[in-house]
Design a protein around this motif. Structure first.
Motif, short mmCIF file in Angstrom:
data_model
loop_
_atom_site.label_atom_id
_atom_site.label_comp_id
_atom_site.label_asym_id
_atom_site.label_seq_id
_atom_site.Cartn_x
_atom_site.Cartn_y
_atom_site.Cartn_z
N SER A 93 0.79 -0.94 0.10
CA SER A 93 0.05 -0.03 0.00
C SER A 93 0.81 1.31 -0.04
O SER A 93 1.73 1.37 0.73
N THR A 94 0.43 2.10 -0.79
CA THR A 94 1.36 3.50 -1.11
C THR A 94 0.47 4.52 -0.30
O THR A 94 0.58 5.72 -0.58
N GLU A 95 -0.70 4.44 0.11
CA GLU A 95 -1.50 5.30 0.73
C GLU A 95 -0.86 6.15 1.77
O GLU A 95 -0.34 5.67 2.69
N GLY A 96 -0.63 7.44 1.56
CA GLY A 96 0.05 8.57 2.47
C GLY A 96 1.53 8.47 2.22
O GLY A 96 2.15 9.45 2.66
N SER A 97 2.12 7.53 1.42
CA SER A 97 3.51 7.61 1.41
C SER A 97 3.82 7.61 -0.26
O SER A 97 5.18 7.74 -0.71
N GLY A 98 2.83 7.24 -1.12
CA GLY A 98 3.18 7.32 -2.66
C GLY A 98 2.47 8.44 -3.26
O GLY A 98 1.57 9.06 -2.70
N GLU A 99 3.02 8.66 -4.51
CA GLU A 99 2.32 9.73 -5.27
C GLU A 99 1.76 9.06 -6.60
O GLU A 99 2.41 8.52 -7.25
N ARG A 100 0.57 9.58 -6.98
CA ARG A 100 -0.01 9.23 -8.27
C ARG A 100 0.63 10.30 -9.12
O ARG A 100 0.34 11.59 -9.20
N ARG A 101 1.03 9.78 -10.41
CA ARG A 101 1.44 10.60 -11.26
C ARG A 101 1.20 9.82 -12.64
O ARG A 101 1.10 8.68 -12.81
N HIS A 102 1.36 10.62 -13.54
CA HIS A 102 1.31 10.23 -15.22
C HIS A 102 2.70 10.43 -15.67
O HIS A 102 3.13 11.30 -15.88
N VAL A 103 3.09 9.30 -16.08
CA VAL A 103 4.56 9.30 -16.65
C VAL A 103 4.63 8.40 -17.86
O VAL A 103 3.81 7.54 -18.14
N THR A 104 5.64 8.90 -18.77
CA THR A 104 5.88 7.84 -19.83
C THR A 104 7.26 7.21 -19.58
O THR A 104 8.39 7.65 -19.04
N VAL A 105 7.19 5.96 -19.73
CA VAL A 105 8.30 4.96 -19.16
C VAL A 105 9.03 4.42 -20.53
O VAL A 105 8.28 4.17 -21.60
N LEU A 106 10.14 4.57 -20.55
CA LEU A 106 11.11 4.04 -21.74
C LEU A 106 11.86 2.86 -21.33
O LEU A 106 12.66 2.76 -20.06
N PHE A 107 11.74 1.68 -21.94
CA PHE A 107 12.42 0.48 -21.66
C PHE A 107 13.78 0.15 -22.74
O PHE A 107 13.16 0.01 -23.97
N CYS A 108 14.83 0.10 -22.30
CA CYS A 108 15.87 -0.01 -23.47
C CYS A 108 16.69 -1.33 -22.89
O CYS A 108 17.14 -1.33 -21.94
N ASP A 109 17.07 -2.32 -23.83
CA ASP A 109 17.72 -3.44 -23.72
C ASP A 109 18.77 -3.82 -24.84
O ASP A 109 18.18 -3.88 -25.90
N LEU A 110 19.93 -4.27 -24.52
CA LEU A 110 20.62 -4.96 -25.56
C LEU A 110 20.26 -6.20 -26.10
O LEU A 110 19.50 -6.93 -25.46
N VAL A 111 20.53 -6.54 -27.48
CA VAL A 111 20.03 -7.54 -28.01
C VAL A 111 21.36 -8.77 -27.65
O VAL A 111 22.51 -8.47 -28.45
N ASP A 112 21.06 -10.10 -27.54
CA ASP A 112 22.20 -10.82 -27.29
C ASP A 112 23.39 -10.50 -26.69
O ASP A 112 24.45 -10.76 -26.92
#
Length: 526
Positions: A93-112
């Motif tokens: 639970s994040t009630e009281g300690s978390g913040e609701r936000r609208h974010v854009t997430v980028l995930f990058c990973d190398l191949v092989d």
């Protein structure tokens, strides 16, 4: 081993049960697993983050306790929610300690990366990955993003946290394309050194999350980005439909179909982004609401346009706060010119590229003459034909204009001039080209968001503003109130200051919008 299989199933990772069993991974061994261990047995980057987060969650619960037992009284564990990328499926639970936000997430990973690392000395691999991660992090930072996690050869970046901006999705996409370009440059530099070429997969999603005080993220957005990254082709960038809706028209996109991602209840439509389009915001296909309360402004624009068509060039600057409808006014005005022969040229300034000289012109050039996917000879020939049509010497002007339009020049045609003289002649050729084109057919040059223009673009606009009265040229500029024009006021200049709609106009607009929405629903049912 059945317990491990059941635990993985709860995380939506049942495909790894056999690999865990083959490597003798029990609950007792979980706490000692590292990111590299999981990578060595073939677990994808996004899935590694989920598993490591779940392991940390188990550790925080403590030995001898179950996840359900750790819940506060009256709280039931979810049974079908998608797992968080950085926590177990039952997020605390994040009630009281978390913040609701609208974010854009980028995930990058190398191949092989595992296969490449096996062929290199440990130090060589470290240096190679370090150079890639440094370039990727720089691309993220350049677009005001935040590198949230950097583990192994992958990274996760956030846009919209800790500071949210109106174009976070666009920033993320530009950062992703910059990462891929940086890898191309890195591979080019390493050619002939024996170092292997690197390729990365990148995926982007956007939506609401909860971020706790330590920066941990809870929600489906990172999970979707991680799983979509695994579906991307090497060297490509994919985005979800939620991102595509926010950047439509700004980038060349190819639909990649609908995919059922593990742990995500609804299918996710993916798009592969190729490059920036250069088409500006009006390149996107949007359904426009009825225009209300701008009749006087439209009438003024039409009067000025008629004067420009007769050879008395005009410049009109539309000034207003964000959201008052500057772009909407231009769209409506353009719709009124459909039956009138003219050339429409659109240059769009970007908050992200204020320090890139002549970026609006280069972007327009890529749209008009084609990008890197069009042969150089074809693009250069198209430019020379365009110059001939407006009665300008292509031999003299093409070598000056081609670099501004992102068209490579053969070495033998590159002008040998000092940087200052070259820039002076280039700007003079650009202004002459605009003026010559207007004499062949009336030109409407729309320059949006000039408050974000780089200094060199402002130099071009100043030259056009001062000479524009000599040709059938209508220059339409949008700006915010803080912009101070760097050109003097002339008789052929005018300003439209937009003010908010009054109450009656707002009611009229809302009524029209509701009627339009009802019609749209009827059409969709038909």
């Amino acid at each position: 081993m059945q317990e491990i299989a059941h635990w993985l199933e709860k995380l939506g990772m049942s495909e790894y049960a056999q690999r865990f069993a083959e490597n003798g991974i029990t609950f007792a061994a979980l706490r000692y697993l590292t990111d590299q261990d999981l990578k060595d047995i073939g677990v994808l980057l996004g899935h590694r983050r989920i598993i490591l987060g779940a392991i940390n969650e188990r550790a925080s619960i403590g030995p001898g306790k179950t996840e359900a037992a750790s819940k506060p009284t009256g709280t039931s564990a979810p049974t079908s929610a998608a797992p968080s990328i950085l926590a177990a499926s039952a997020a605390p639970s994040t009630e009281g300690s978390g913040e609701r936000r609208h974010v854009t997430v980028l995930f990058c990973d190398l191949v092989d990366s595992t296969g490449i690392a096996a062929k290199l000395d440990a130090e060589e691999w470290r240096d190679l990955v370090g150079a890639y991660l440094a370039a990727a992090s720089a691309a993220v930072t350049e677009m005001s993003g935040k590198v949230a996690k950097k583990l192994g050869d992958g990274l996760m970046a956030l846009f919209g946290y800790p500071m949210s901006q109106e174009n976070d999705a666009e920033r993320a996409v530009r950062a992703a394309l910059a990462i891929q370009q940086a890898l191309i440059e890195l591979n080019r530099k390493n050619t002939g050194t024996g170092k292997p070429a690197l390729a990365a997969r990148i995926a982007i999603d956007t939506g609401p999350v909860v971020i706790d005080a330590t920066g941990e993220i809870f929600g489906e957005v990172p999970n979707i980005a991680a799983r979509a990254q695994a579906l991307a082709e090497p060297g490509s960038v994919v985005v979800t439909a939620r991102v595509q809706r926010q950047v439509a028209g700004l980038f060349v996109a190819e639909e990649r179909g609908s995919h059922q991602l593990k742990g995500v209840p609804e299918p996710v439509t993916l798009f592969r982004l190729v490059r920036a389009s250069g088409g500006g915001r009006r390149a996107a296909q949007r359904h426009l609401t009825p225009l209300v309360g701008r009749d006087e402004e439209i009438a003024m624009l039409l009067r000025r346009w008629e004067r420009a068509r007769q050879g008395d060039g005009q410049l009109v600057m539309i000034v207003g706060e964000p959201g008052l409808g500057k772009s909407r006014l231009i769209e409506e005005f353009r719709a009124r010119l459909r039956e009138v022969p003219h050339t429409w040229v659109e240059w769009s300034c970007s908050q992200l590229l204020q320090n890139t000289p002549l970026h609006p012109i280069a972007e327009w050039g890529r749209q008009r003459f084609g990008g890197a996917d069009v042969p150089t000879e074809q693009r250069l020939g198209d430019l020379e034909n365009s110059l001939t049509q407006v009665k300008l010497d292509p031999a003299e002007n093409a070598p000056l204009l081609a670099p501004l339009l992102d068209i490579p020049l053969p070495q033998e045609r590159t002008p040998i001039l000092t940087p200052e003289e070259l820039r002076r002649r280039q700007l003079a050729a650009l202004i002459a080209w605009v003026m010559a084109g207007a004499r062949v057919q009336p030109v409407l040059l729309a320059l949006e968001d000039v408050h974000w223009a780089d200094p060199t673009t402002l130099d071009v606009l100043r030259g056009i503003a001062e000479r524009g009265a000599l040709a059938p040229l209508f220059v339409l500029v949008t700006a915010r109130p803080e912009f101070r024009q760097p050109w003097g006021v002339r008789s052929h200049h005018a300003t439209i200051s937009l003010v908010p709609l009054d109450r009656h106009q707002v009611r009229t607009w809302l009524a029209g919008l509701l009627l339009d929405m009802r019609c749209q629903k009827r059409w969709s049912r038909a």
